[in-house]
Design a protein around this motif. Structure first.
Motif, mmCIF file in Angstrom:
data_model
loop_
_atom_site.group_PDB
_atom_site.id
_atom_site.type_symbol
_atom_site.label_atom_id
_atom_site.label_comp_id
_atom_site.label_asym_id
_atom_site.label_seq_id
_atom_site.Cartn_x
_atom_site.Cartn_y
_atom_site.Cartn_z
ATOM 1 N N ARG A 604 4.722 -3.056 5.563
ATOM 2 C CA ARG A 604 5.907 -3.723 5.010
ATOM 3 C C ARG A 604 5.908 -3.551 3.502
ATOM 4 O O ARG A 604 4.879 -3.701 2.843
ATOM 5 N N GLN A 606 8.307 -4.596 -0.066
ATOM 6 C CA GLN A 606 9.317 -5.542 -0.527
ATOM 7 C C GLN A 606 10.116 -4.924 -1.654
ATOM 8 O O GLN A 606 9.557 -4.387 -2.608
ATOM 9 N N ALA A 612 13.763 -5.682 2.293
ATOM 10 C CA ALA A 612 12.439 -5.235 2.709
ATOM 11 C C ALA A 612 12.587 -4.104 3.710
ATOM 12 O O ALA A 612 13.590 -3.981 4.404
ATOM 13 N N GLY A 664 10.210 -9.374 -6.740
ATOM 14 C CA GLY A 664 10.374 -8.103 -6.062
ATOM 15 C C GLY A 664 10.213 -6.942 -7.018
ATOM 16 O O GLY A 664 9.911 -7.097 -8.203
#
Length: 1020
Positions: A604, A606, A612, A664
Motif C-alpha cells: 500500500r 499513500q 491510496a 501524504g
C-alpha cells in the motif's frame, strides 16, 4: 483627535482599559492550541467499491462508469477521478469549497443508492467516505517482536487500537502489516468432487448451521426464563462434525472432506520498522482536534502500554507531528522575539533616549498580546499562518507609535508642557497615521475573501495581522501620548542626548546621510524627470530581464525531517518478493549518516488528499532523518543523494519525495492525457515521458503505462454448461471458492469473533487451473477443461479515468531550484504539439491548485490596489495625490523580485502573500511626505519649496520605520529554524520590497511631485 484627548484627560481610565485588554489576551493565549496549519474544510468524498476478483477493465465497465453517471449531476461537483484496480474501484469526488461536505456525502449516497441494483450482485456495498483534510496521521508507531504476525496483529487490533482510539481527539487507528486470524476450512478437491459436493454448498450449510436464535420467554411462578436456540460452534474442532452431505444414507461430515484449523487471512500488506517485521500503527486525529494535545495524550498512553506489553513484544515510537509542530512554533516565537529586540535596538539608536525607545517599544508586545484575544474569538490556533502574521507585523506595529512619538518630540520646544506637546503632536499626524494603518488593514480584505484552497489557509493570517494592526493604531492614539506626556521632556530626541557617548558613531553616520540626502535632493530637483525616468527604466529591466528567471512554485518544500521513498516493482511481483527487495533497500538507506530509521509498508502506498493505491508490487519507505537544526545538509541535497543511491535499482521504479505539509506525499507535476483508446494513451504517455526527460528540470519521471499483470481467463462453453444444467454463476463461485475462498460465517470465542473461510487446499503453479474438477448433478466429477476454454492474457494493472474519460498520467518531481510553473509551461507546449485529434492534455494536482491560487492572488492584488487608492483619496481628500503615493508600488515589487532572485528562491504563494502585504506598507513613506507637504502648503508655503522642506523633515521617521519594519521581519526571512522555509519565502520578499522601496521612494516621490508641479507651473 478625540481618542487622544480622552486619553490625556483620563489617563488612568484609558490605561485600565488597555490592561483589561491585555488580560483578555493573556487568558486567550492560554487556551490557544498548537497546530501546523490552520483548519480548512475541504469537501472531498471518496466512493470505494469492492468487486472481488474483477479485473480493472471489468471494474471500469461494470462499476466506474455507472457510478460516474450517477454522481455527475450533483450540485457543486468540481472533479471526478476514478482508479480502477484489481477488485477495487475508487472514485474521488472533489466539490466546490463552499459546498458542505456532509450534504455532499448525503447526495452521493442517495445517487449511489438509486443505481445499487445495476451494479454486479457479487460487488460489495459501495462505501461513501468523507475526506477531512484536517484529520491526518499525527503519530506513527510500530509493534514488533519475536511473536508470529497473527499474534502481533491480534494484540494491535484488540489492545492497542482499543486503548488509543478511545483517547480524546483520536479519530482512527490504522493498522498495516501482520495477519488477521480466521478459521480456514480447507477442502480437498478430489474428496469434495467424489461426493458430489461443491464449495458453495459447504458455505450454505455452514451459514445455516452456525446461528443463535432467541426463541422467547417462559414464565413459571414468579420466575421468567429466556429460551435461546444456540447452534453456534463452541470449538474449532466441533466445526468438523457438521454434516454437509447425505447421499444414499451415507453421511458426509465436514472433516471427511476438509481440514479445519485456526489460521490467518491472505496477507496482502506487510510492515517493517528498521528491518524488523511488525505492525505499523497510524494514529489519526479528528479534524477539529489539536495535534499537539493528541500527540501528548498518545505519548502518555503508549508509556502505560509499554509497561503492560506481553513478553517478546516491543512498541516503537517511530515518528510524530507534535515534536515538529512544537519546534516550529518555538522557532517562530524566537523569530518574533529576535525581531522585537532588533527593533528595540534600532529605536534606541535613533531616539537616543531609553524612555522614548521604551514608549515606542511597548506598542509591539501590547499589540501582539491583545491580538491573542481576537484569535481566540475566531477559534484560531498558533499555527504557521497566524505566527507568520505576528512575525511579519513585528516591525510594522511600531511604525504608528514611532511617527506619533517623533512628532510629539518636535512639538516639545513650542508647547508649554509635555502633555500639550503630546496632544498637538498626535493631532498633527493623526490623519497620516490613520491613513498608514488603514492601508495596512485594507489590503487584507481581499485575502480574507479569497475563494481558492490556498486562500482558505491565509484567512487566519489576514484576520490576525488586521487585529494586530488595529490594536497598534489604537495604542498609538492612546498609550503612546499618555506615556509621552508623562515621561518625555524638552530635549528628548535631540542629537546630543544621554546616549550620545554610546551611539556617537551611529549618530555621526546618520547625520552625514541626512545632510547628504538633503543635498542630493536639492541637486536632483533641478532635473527631476531624469532620475524618475531612470527608476522606471530600472523597474522595466527587472520586470523583463530578472522576473522571467524567478521560477513559479506552489509552496516551498518544508524540511520535517522525513523523506518518502516510493518503490514500484513489476506488476507480477508477489508480496514476498516485494517485501524482500524493500527490506534490502531500506537497509541500504539506513547506512546514510543522516538517516535515523525506516518504516516500510509493503502492499500500500499513500498519496495526497487521501488517495491510496494498493497492490503486492508496491512499497513505501518512510525515512526518518536527523532534525534540520542538527545537520548541515539540506533536505533537497539529501533527497538527491538517496535518489543517486537507488537510481540503478534493477526492475524497480524509485521516487524520493518530501512529505507534504498537509499530509501524504505526491509528485508535484501531474499531467493527464485523455482520449478513448487505451493503447494510444499508453503510447502518448511514453512519448510524453521522453519529452519530459529531454526538457530538463524534472526527476523521478514515471507514467501509468504498465506491461500488465498476467491473467488466466476462463471462458465458459455455454452450450456444454446448458446441457449439464450448470449456470455460469455456479461455476464462477466454485472457482472463487477454489482459490480465494468464500466467507461462510463467524466463529466466536469469548469476546472475539473470527471469520470462517471456506477454500480449497492451496497449491502452487498456474497449471493447477486445468486440473480443477467440478461436481455435476449426476455426482461424477468433471474436469474444468470440458466446460471452459483457458486463455492466458495480460490485463492493465489500473485503468484511470478523469471527468468520465480514460486518461494516462505522467508524474514527476522537480529538480532542485526548478519552479513548478516553469516546469509545467516548458512541458505543456511540447506535449500538446504531438497529440492527435481527440486527445487533450492538462495538468492537475498541485499545479491546478497553484493556478487557482495565482488567479485569486491576481484579483486580490488588483482589489487591494483599488481599495488603497480609494482609502487614500478619502483620507487626503484628493483624487490626484493617491496616484503619486501609489507610484511607489512598482518599487516594492522590484525589490521583491530582486530579493527572490538574489537568494535563489522561487516565487511561491508565500511570495504573492508578501506582494499583497507590501501594498499597504510601502505607501506609508509617501503618505508621511505628502501629509507634511499638505500641512506646509496650508501654512502658505509654495508647493515646490514645501516638498523640498517636507522630504528632509520626514527623513528620520521614514528611515526609522523602514529599518524597524525590515529588522522586525529579518529573523523570519533568514528561515533558520524548523518550518522556516514557509516563513522565509514570505519574509525575503517582504524585506526586499521594503528596503528597495524605502530607499528609492525617498527620491522618487519628491522628484515625481516636483516634476508634476514644475510642469503645471510651466503650463500656467
Amino acid at each position: 483627535m478625540l481618542l487622544t484627548d480622552a486619553s490625556l484627560k483620563r489617563p488612568i481610565a484609558m490605561t485600565t482599559v488597555i490592561l483589561v485588554m491585555l488580560l483578555l489576551g493573556v487568558l486567550a493565549y492560554r487556551r490557544l492550541g498548537l497546530d501546523l496549519m490552520p483548519k480548512v474544510d475541504v469537501p472531498f468524498v471518496t466512493v470505494v467499491t469492492v468487486y472481488p476478483g474483477a479485473s480493472p477493465r471489468e471494474i471500469e465497465t461494470e462499476i466506474a462508469k455507472k457510478i460516474e453517471d450517477a454522481v455527475v449531476a450533483i450540485d457543486g461537483l468540481k472533479h471526478v477521478n476514478t482508479s480502477c484496480m484489481q477488485s477495487v474501484c475508487q472514485t474521488f469526488l472533489e466539490f466546490d469549497l463552499d459546498r458542505d461536505v456532509d450534504i455532499a456525502a448525503m447526495d452521493v449516497r442517495e445517487k449511489i443508492g438509486l443505481i445499487r441494483n445495476e451494479l454486479p450482485a457479487a460487488a460489495e456495498e459501495p462505501k461513501v467516505l468523507k475526506f477531512n483534510l484536517n484529520a491526518r496521521p499525527v503519530v506513527r508507531l510500530a509493534l514488533t517482536g519475536d511473536l508470529t504476525p497473527d499474534e502481533l496483529y491480534d494484540y494491535a487490533d484488540n489492545q492497542l487500537r482499543d486503548r488509543l482510539s478511545t483517547l480524546a481527539g483520536v479519530a482512527d487507528v490504522r493498522l498495516t502489516g501482520g495477519a488477521r486470524r480466521e478459521v480456514h476450512v480447507l477442502l480437498d478437491r478430489r474428496k469434495l468432487a467424489a461426493r458430489g459436493l461443491t464449495s458453495a454448498g459447504v458455505v450454505r450449510r455452514l451459514k445455516e448451521a452456525n446461528l443463535k436464535v432467541p426463541a422467547g420467554n417462559i414464565k413459571e411462578g414468579v420466575r421468567e426464563y429466556t429460551v435461546m436456540f444456540d447452534a453456534e460452534f463452541d470449538t474449532v474442532h466441533s466445526i468438523g462434525n457438521l454434516i454437509v452431505g447425505n447421499r444414499e444414507g451415507r453421511r458426509t461430515r465436514l472433516r471427511d472432506v476438509a481440514t479445519i484449523r485456526m489460521a490467518t487471512e491472505e496477507v496482502r500488506t506487510a510492515a517493517m520498522v528498521n528491518g524488523r517485521p511488525g505492525v505499523a500503527v497510524e494514529v489519526v486525529k479528528k479534524g477539529e482536534a489539536n495535534a499537539v494535545r493528541v500527540v501528548n495524550r498518545v505519548r502518555r498512553e503508549v508509556a502505560a502500554l509499554r509497561r503492560q506489553l506481553p513478553g517478546g513484544m516491543d512498541l516503537v515510537w517511530f515518528l510524530d507531528d507534535g515534536e515538529f509542530i512544537e519546534s516550529t512554533v518555538r522557532d517562530a516565537w524566537s523569530n518574533i522575539v529576535v525581531g522585537v529586540l532588533l527593533t528595540a535596538a534600532i529605536l534606541v539608536l535613533f531616539l537616543q533616549d531609553v524612555r522614548a525607545a521604551l514608549i515606542a517599544f511597548l506598542s509591539m508586545p501590547t499589540s501582539i498580546v491583545i491580538s491573542f484575544w481576537a484569535m481566540g474569538l475566531f477559534g484560531y490556533t498558533l499555527n504557521t499562518s497566524t505566527l507568520l502574521a505576528l512575525g511579519i507585523s513585528v516591525g510594522v506595529l511600531v511604525t504608528n507609535s514611532i511617527v506619533v512619538l517623533e512628532n510629539i518630540a518636535r512639538c516639545l520646544g513650542d508647547a508649554p508642557d509635555a502633555r500639550s506637546a503630546a496632544r498637538t503632536g498626535t493631532d498633527r499626524v493623526a490623519i497620516a497615521v490613520l491613513a498608514s494603518a488603514s492601508t495596512n488593514v485594507v489590503v487584507f480584505v481581499p485575502i480574507a475573501l479569497m475563494s481558492s484552497l490556498v486562500g482558505r489557509f491565509f484567512i487566519p493570517f489576514a484576520v490576525t495581522i488586521t487585529a494586530a494592526t488595529l490594536v497598534s493604531l489604537f495604542i498609538s492614539y492612546t498609550l503612546t501620548p499618555i506615556l509621552a506626556g508623562m515621561f518625555l521632556k524638552r530635549g528628548t530626541l535631540r542629537r546630543s542626548g544621554r546616549c550620545a557617548a554610546v551611539v556617537g558613531v551611529w549618530q555621526a553616520a546618520y547625520s552625514i546621510s541626512e545632510r547628504a540626502y538633503g543635498h542630493a535632493l536639492s541637486v536632483l530637483a533641478r532635473m527631476p524627470l531624469l532620475p524618475v525616468a531612470a527608476v522606471f527604466a530600472a523597474f522595466a529591466g527587472v520586470l523583463f530581464a530578472v522576473a522571467p528567471r524567478v521560477g513559479m512554485d506552489f509552496f516551498p518544500n518544508t524540511d520535517q525531517g522525513q523523506l518518502v521513498v516510493r518503490l514500484e516493482f513489476p506488476s507480477d511481483f508477489n508480496l514476498s518478493a516485494t517485501r524482500r527487495r524493500t527490506a534490502e533497500i531500506a537497509a541500504r538507506l539506513r547506512k546514510t549518516p543522516e538517516v535515523l530509521g525506516t518504516l516500510s509498508v509493503v502492499g500500500r502506498i499513500q498519496g495526497i488528499i487521501g488517495q491510496a493505491s494498493e497492490g503486492p508490487y508496491l512499497a513505501e519507505i518512510l525515512v526518518k532523518l536527523t532534525p534540520r537544526t542538527a545537520r548541515t545538509t539540506n533536505i533537497e541535497t539529501l533527497r538527491a543523494g538517496l535518489r543517486r543511491l537507488l537510481v540503478r535499482e534493477p526492475a524497480c521504479l524509485v521516487s524520493v519525495m518530501v512529505p507534504d505539509i498537509i499530509g501524504g506525499s505526491a509528485k508535484p507535476v501531474e499531467m493527464e492525457i485523455s482520449g478513448p483508446d487505451l493503447a494510444q494513451l499508453d503510447r502518448l504517455a511514453r512519448q510524453a515521458g521522453v519529452t519530459a526527460r529531454e526538457s530538463g528540470g524534472l526527476v523521478d519521471i514515471e507514467d501509468t503505462v504498465r506491461l500488465g499483470k498476467p491473467e488466466i481467463r476462463l471462458l465458459p462453453r455455454r452450450a456444454v454448461l446448458s446441457d449439464l444444467g450448470l449456470p455460469p454463476a455456479t461455476l464462477g463461485f466454485a472457482l472463487r471458492g477454489n482459490l480465494t475462498g468464500l466467507k461462510a460465517t463467524t466463529f466466536r470465542r469469548g469476546d472475539r469473533s473470527y471469520n470462517i473461510r471456506v477454500k480449497m487446499t492451496e497449491r502452487r503453479g498456474a497449471r493447477q487451473v486445468s486440473t480443477f474438477r467440478l461436481p455435476t448433478p449426476s455426482g461424477f466429477p468433471l474436469n474444468i477443461t470440458n466446460v471452459v476454454r483457458i486463455r492466458r492474457d495480460r490485463v492493465p494493472v489500473q485503468v484511470t479515468r478523469s471527468e468520465k474519460r480514460r486518461v494516462a498520467k505522467l508524474f514527476a518531481n522537480l529538480a532542485e531550484g526548478m519552479g513548478l510553473g516553469t516546469a509545467v509551461e516548458r512541458l505543456r507546449g511540447k506535449v500538446a504539439a504531438g497529440l492527435p485529434g481527440g486527445y487533450t492534455v492538462r495538468f492537475v494536482g498541485l499545479y491546478e491548485k497553484m493556478a487557482e491560487a495565482v488567479a485569486d492572488f491576481r484579483l486580490a492584488i488588483l482589489t487591494a490596489v483599488l481599495l488603497t487608492y480609494l482609502l487614500l483619496a478619502a483620507v487626503l481628500e484628493s483624487w490626484t495625490q493617491p496616484f503619486l503615493i501609489m507610484a511607489t508600488l512598482p518599487l516594492a515589487y522590484m525589490g521583491l523580485i530582486l530579493a527572490l532572485f538574489l537568494t535563489g528562491m522561487n516565487m511561491s504563494m508565500m511570495g504573492l502573500l508578501a506582494g499583497v502585504m507590501l501594498i499597504g506598507i510601502v505607501v506609508n513613506n509617501a503618505i508621511l511626505i505628502m501629509d507634511e507637504v499638505n500641512r506646509l502648503v496650508r501654512d502658505g508655503q509654495p508647493r515646490f519649496e514645501a516638498m523640498l522642506a517636507a522630504a528632509p523633515a520626514k527623513f528620520r521617521p521614514i528611515v526609522m520605520t523602514s529599518i524597524a519594519a525590515a529588522l522586525g521581519m529579518l529573523p523570519m526571512a533568514l528561515g533558520r529554524g524548523l518550518g522556516g522555509e514557509l516563513r522565509a519565502s514570505c519574509g525575503v520578499g517582504a524585506v526586499g520590497g521594503i528596503l528597495v522601496s524605502s530607499v528609492l521612494s525617498l527620491f522618487f516621490v519628491p522628484l515625481l511631485y516636483l516634476a508634476v508641479v514644475r510642469r503645471k507651473a510651466g503650463d500656467d
